[in-house]
Design a protein around this motif. Structure first.
Motif, short mmCIF file in Angstrom:
data_model
loop_
_atom_site.label_atom_id
_atom_site.label_comp_id
_atom_site.label_asym_id
_atom_site.label_seq_id
_atom_site.Cartn_x
_atom_site.Cartn_y
_atom_site.Cartn_z
N HIS A 220 17.79 -41.12 -3.41
CA HIS A 220 16.33 -40.46 -3.70
C HIS A 220 16.84 -39.00 -4.66
CE1 HIS A 220 14.19 -42.00 -0.09
NE2 HIS A 220 14.48 -43.12 -1.14
N GLY A 221 15.80 -38.77 -5.51
CA GLY A 221 15.93 -37.53 -6.22
C GLY A 221 16.34 -37.86 -7.53
N GLU A 222 17.00 -36.79 -8.25
CA GLU A 222 17.06 -36.56 -9.82
C GLU A 222 17.52 -37.85 -10.24
OE1 GLU A 222 18.84 -33.69 -13.04
OE2 GLU A 222 19.37 -33.48 -11.02
N HIS A 223 18.51 -38.57 -9.84
CA HIS A 223 19.53 -39.46 -10.53
C HIS A 223 18.81 -41.01 -9.67
CE1 HIS A 223 20.88 -37.12 -13.35
NE2 HIS A 223 21.43 -36.49 -12.44
N GLY A 224 17.91 -40.98 -8.63
CA GLY A 224 17.76 -42.17 -7.75
C GLY A 224 16.40 -42.66 -7.94
N HIS A 225 15.70 -42.95 -6.80
CA HIS A 225 14.52 -43.67 -6.99
C HIS A 225 13.49 -42.67 -6.59
CE1 HIS A 225 14.88 -48.16 -6.13
NE2 HIS A 225 16.29 -47.37 -6.18
N HIS A 226 12.28 -42.75 -7.21
CA HIS A 226 11.24 -41.64 -6.88
C HIS A 226 10.19 -42.44 -6.63
CE1 HIS A 226 13.08 -38.55 -9.47
NE2 HIS A 226 13.46 -39.65 -10.48
N HIS A 227 9.71 -42.04 -5.36
CA HIS A 227 8.58 -42.90 -4.53
C HIS A 227 8.11 -42.08 -3.46
CE1 HIS A 227 11.07 -44.93 -1.27
NE2 HIS A 227 11.78 -44.47 -2.15
#
Ligand code: ZN
Length: 160
Positions: free
Chosen positions: A153-160
């Motif tokens: 999650h977060g800046e370079h990962g998934h956003h949900h």
């Protein structure tokens, strides 16, 4: 911290073939982030990243067996063009989604000859050595939620 199982690793990479041709790169874009130790990268690359830390640069050569597999001639099929008649402008290099005995799979059209179309279900990088230049930019522990979801999650990962 050093990269170990359940680390979230962020890195820039350039991937070249043995002739030095760039196949893929994060240059000029966002780095890649993944959870270490869960098979999210090709095996040979994940193994070499173990124990590294943020700021490390490394070159890794990955053999096909540790990469996208050996090239398997049994995954090449010739099919009559009429079986693909719903597809407009069939051409070499085109990627199709085919139903196979192992489930849905992406295949590449490698030849169109008269009424016969050759499709190849090998990964485009199967049978190739992978030459990675890696720059590790960040290492942190995965959160419980990231481990549960199986992605970052977060800046370079998934956003949900
Ligand atoms: Zn998630």
């Amino acid at each position: 911290m050093d990269i170990q199982k359940d680390s979230v690793v962020t890195f820039h990479y350039t991937l070249k073939d043995d002739a030095g041709k760039v196949l893929d790169s994060s240059d000029g874009g966002a780095p890649l982030a993944y959870i270490h130790g869960h098979g999210n990268l090709v095996a040979g690359l994940e193994r070499e990243l173990t124990g590294r830390s943020a700021g490390d640069s490394l070159d890794v050569k990955v053999s096909p067996a540790d990469g996208y597999g050996e090239y398997d001639a049994a995954l090449v099929q010739r099919v009559p063009r009429r079986q693909l008649k719903g597809i407009a402008k069939l051409h070499v290099g085109m990627k199709l989604h085919a139903q196979t005995q192992e489930g849905p799979r992406e295949v590449t059209v490698t030849q169109v000859l008269g009424d016969t179309v050759t499709i190849d279900a090998n990964h485009p990088l199967a049978g190739k050595n992978l030459n990675f230049a890696i720059n590790v930019t960040d290492v942190r522990e995965a959160t419980a939620e990231e481990l549960e979801h199986g992605h970052v999650h977060g800046e370079h990962g998934h956003h949900h």
